[in-house]
Design a protein around this motif. Structure first.
Motif, short mmCIF file in Angstrom:
data_model
loop_
_atom_site.label_atom_id
_atom_site.label_comp_id
_atom_site.label_asym_id
_atom_site.label_seq_id
_atom_site.Cartn_x
_atom_site.Cartn_y
_atom_site.Cartn_z
N ILE A 1 91.11 110.34 -5.29
CA ILE A 1 92.02 109.53 -6.11
C ILE A 1 92.28 108.20 -5.43
O ILE A 1 92.28 107.14 -6.06
N GLU A 2 92.52 108.26 -4.12
CA GLU A 2 92.73 107.03 -3.36
C GLU A 2 91.47 106.17 -3.37
O GLU A 2 91.53 104.95 -3.50
N PHE A 3 90.32 106.81 -3.26
CA PHE A 3 89.04 106.09 -3.20
C PHE A 3 88.76 105.38 -4.52
O PHE A 3 88.36 104.20 -4.54
N TYR A 4 88.95 106.09 -5.64
CA TYR A 4 88.56 105.53 -6.94
C TYR A 4 89.70 104.83 -7.68
O TYR A 4 89.46 103.88 -8.42
N ASP A 5 90.93 105.30 -7.49
CA ASP A 5 92.02 104.88 -8.38
C ASP A 5 93.16 104.13 -7.70
O ASP A 5 94.18 103.88 -8.33
N ALA A 6 93.04 103.81 -6.41
CA ALA A 6 94.14 103.15 -5.71
C ALA A 6 94.57 101.88 -6.44
O ALA A 6 93.72 101.08 -6.88
N LYS A 7 95.88 101.69 -6.60
CA LYS A 7 96.39 100.51 -7.30
C LYS A 7 96.06 99.23 -6.54
O LYS A 7 95.79 98.19 -7.14
N ASP A 8 96.09 99.32 -5.22
CA ASP A 8 95.71 98.18 -4.39
C ASP A 8 94.19 98.15 -4.28
O ASP A 8 93.58 99.04 -3.71
N SER A 9 93.56 97.11 -4.82
CA SER A 9 92.10 97.03 -4.86
C SER A 9 91.49 97.03 -3.45
O SER A 9 90.34 97.45 -3.28
N ARG B 1 92.27 98.94 -1.11
CA ARG B 1 92.20 100.31 -0.60
C ARG B 1 91.16 101.14 -1.34
O ARG B 1 90.91 102.29 -0.98
N ARG B 2 90.57 100.58 -2.38
CA ARG B 2 89.55 101.29 -3.13
C ARG B 2 88.22 101.27 -2.41
O ARG B 2 87.96 100.44 -1.57
N ASN B 3 87.35 102.21 -2.80
CA ASN B 3 86.00 102.30 -2.24
C ASN B 3 85.99 102.52 -0.74
O ASN B 3 85.09 102.06 -0.03
N LYS B 4 87.00 103.23 -0.26
CA LYS B 4 87.00 103.65 1.14
C LYS B 4 88.02 104.76 1.31
O LYS B 4 89.01 104.86 0.56
N PHE B 5 87.77 105.60 2.31
CA PHE B 5 88.70 106.65 2.66
C PHE B 5 89.67 106.11 3.71
O PHE B 5 89.37 105.12 4.39
N PRO B 6 90.83 106.74 3.88
CA PRO B 6 91.77 106.28 4.91
C PRO B 6 91.26 106.55 6.32
O PRO B 6 90.45 107.44 6.55
N GLY B 7 91.76 105.78 7.25
CA GLY B 7 91.39 105.98 8.65
C GLY B 7 90.20 105.14 9.08
O GLY B 7 89.63 104.37 8.30
N LYS B 8 89.83 105.33 10.33
CA LYS B 8 88.72 104.58 10.90
C LYS B 8 87.39 105.09 10.34
O LYS B 8 87.24 106.26 10.04
N SER B 9 86.46 104.17 10.23
CA SER B 9 85.13 104.53 9.71
C SER B 9 84.05 103.95 10.61
O SER B 9 84.27 102.98 11.34
#
Length: 363
Positions: free
Chosen positions: A292-300, A302-310
């Motif tokens: 939901i965070e990856f696809y639907d986050a209100k803040d653009s 934050r989209r297209n990524k998971f939380p945390g370090k990558s």
């Protein structure tokens, strides 16, 4: 006409990878079959070690096309231990590309030859490979009431008895939302159990997961809870599209794959199936929130990524190209001679027939 030619050329981008991956099948099966016969008089561990090495060669070639050829960026979040472990990959299941994710993770741990898959029963009829996956330790399972628990346990215990290193890819088999019974069935099923209805993942079945973990609990080091997101699957209206098929992926229609890994110790997983069902659903609720965070986050941002370090994990050509050249060279050499071509064709025909006969008698 020019536009049609361009579109046709673009759609053919998957033909070369598909032709090589399938075209080298007889070569691989002949090499494996020769080793199987030679190793009959040797201790079983020698057969398993070479079988894993042969499998590494083939799957490395596959990853050449799915990573190096496509240019897809693999973004890894969480903890992927560098050491080899006996594990289960517990993953959300979206499309036919998903099994490649297990290969992508395994090659980064130098454990590619140890991957075994839990597969839909119908895939055992694949020419040549359907039979071979079973020989390599793969498990074919039927859905719902047809699920054969005893058969799966025996297959997994055979791997443990042989002390075979195992990375078992287990996409949980799902409750079917669209089986003609309607959404009401889903409501009735979940509310008495107090389980949330999920948005971006289907509800996991617990049977295969419970059997796998319960059968191998003394052998496993951990369970890797893997959440996968394919970038580029949201349309201009913000609606999520289907994940890419293997053809679309090989046509380079997926720019990035995001993989979130959570390593879970066996002591943190309930042993009884009733409690494991709730635990498994809770794990998929976590997956759902990540997606939901990856696809639907209100803040653009934050989209297209998971939380945390990558980490952008680029796969070196050194790990894939030699396998392509080796198998491709052997296949080309065989096809250059008349006797080689005859052997190639006979392997396709008789190997497929023998394989289908084998899996029909002995799963």
């Amino acid at each position: 006409m020019l536009l049609s030619l361009v579109l046709h050329t673009y759609s053919m981008r998957y033909v070369l990878p598909a032709a090589v991956m399938m075209g080298t099948a007889p070569t691989y099966m002949l090499a494996w079959g020769a080793w199987r016969l030679l190793s009959a008089v040797l201790p079983a561990r020698f057969y398993r070690e070479v079988d894993d090495r042969l499998y590494t060669i083939y799957q490395s070639m596959v990853l050449f096309f799915f990573e190096n050829y496509t240019g897809v960026q693999v973004i890894i979040y969480g903890d992927l231990p560098k050491n080899k472990e006996n594990v289960i990959y517990l993953s959300n299941h979206q499309c036919t590309v998903d099994w490649i994710i297990a290969d992508m993770l395994a090659i980064r741990q130098n454990a590619l030859g140890h991957v075994r898959y839990v597969l839909k029963d119908g895939l055992k009829w694949l020419p040549l490979y359907g039979w071979y996956f079973s020989q390599h330790g793969g498990v074919y399972v039927k859905r719902s009431a047809k699920f054969n628990e005893k058969e799966m346990r025996e297959k997994l215990r055979a791997q443990m008895k042989a002390e075979t290193p195992v990375s078992l890819y287990l996409p949980s088999h799902f409750f079917d939302f669209f089986n003609g019974k309607g959404f009401t069935v889903v409501i009735c099923y979940f509310f008495p159990l107090g389980l949330a209805i999920l948005k971006h993942v289907l509800t996991p079945r617990v049977k295969a997961t419970h059997v796998a973990i319960d059968s191998m609990k003394e052998y496993l080091d951990a369970v890797y809870d893997v959440t996968v997101a394919y970038e580029g699957t949201v349309d201009h209206k913000g609606q999520r599209k289907l994940a890419p098929s293997m053809t679309e992926f090989l046509c380079k229609e997926c720019p990035r794959v995001h993989i979130f890994i959570d390593r879970i110790d066996l002591k943190d997983i309930p042993e009884e199936q009733m409690y494991m069902r709730r635990w498994l659903h809770e794990r998929f609720e976590i997956k759902d929130k990540l997606l939901i965070e990856f696809y639907d986050a209100k803040d653009s941002k934050r989209r297209n990524k998971f939380p945390g370090k990558s980490v952008h994990s680029k796969l070196s050509l050194k790990k894939t190209l030699p396998s392509l050249l080796f198998l491709g060279g052997l296949t080309a050499s065989m096809l250059l001679t008349e006797s080689g071509r005859k052997l190639y064709v006979k392997t396709w025909i008789y190997g497929t027939l023998i394989g289908c006969l084998w899996v029909s008698i002995k799963p």
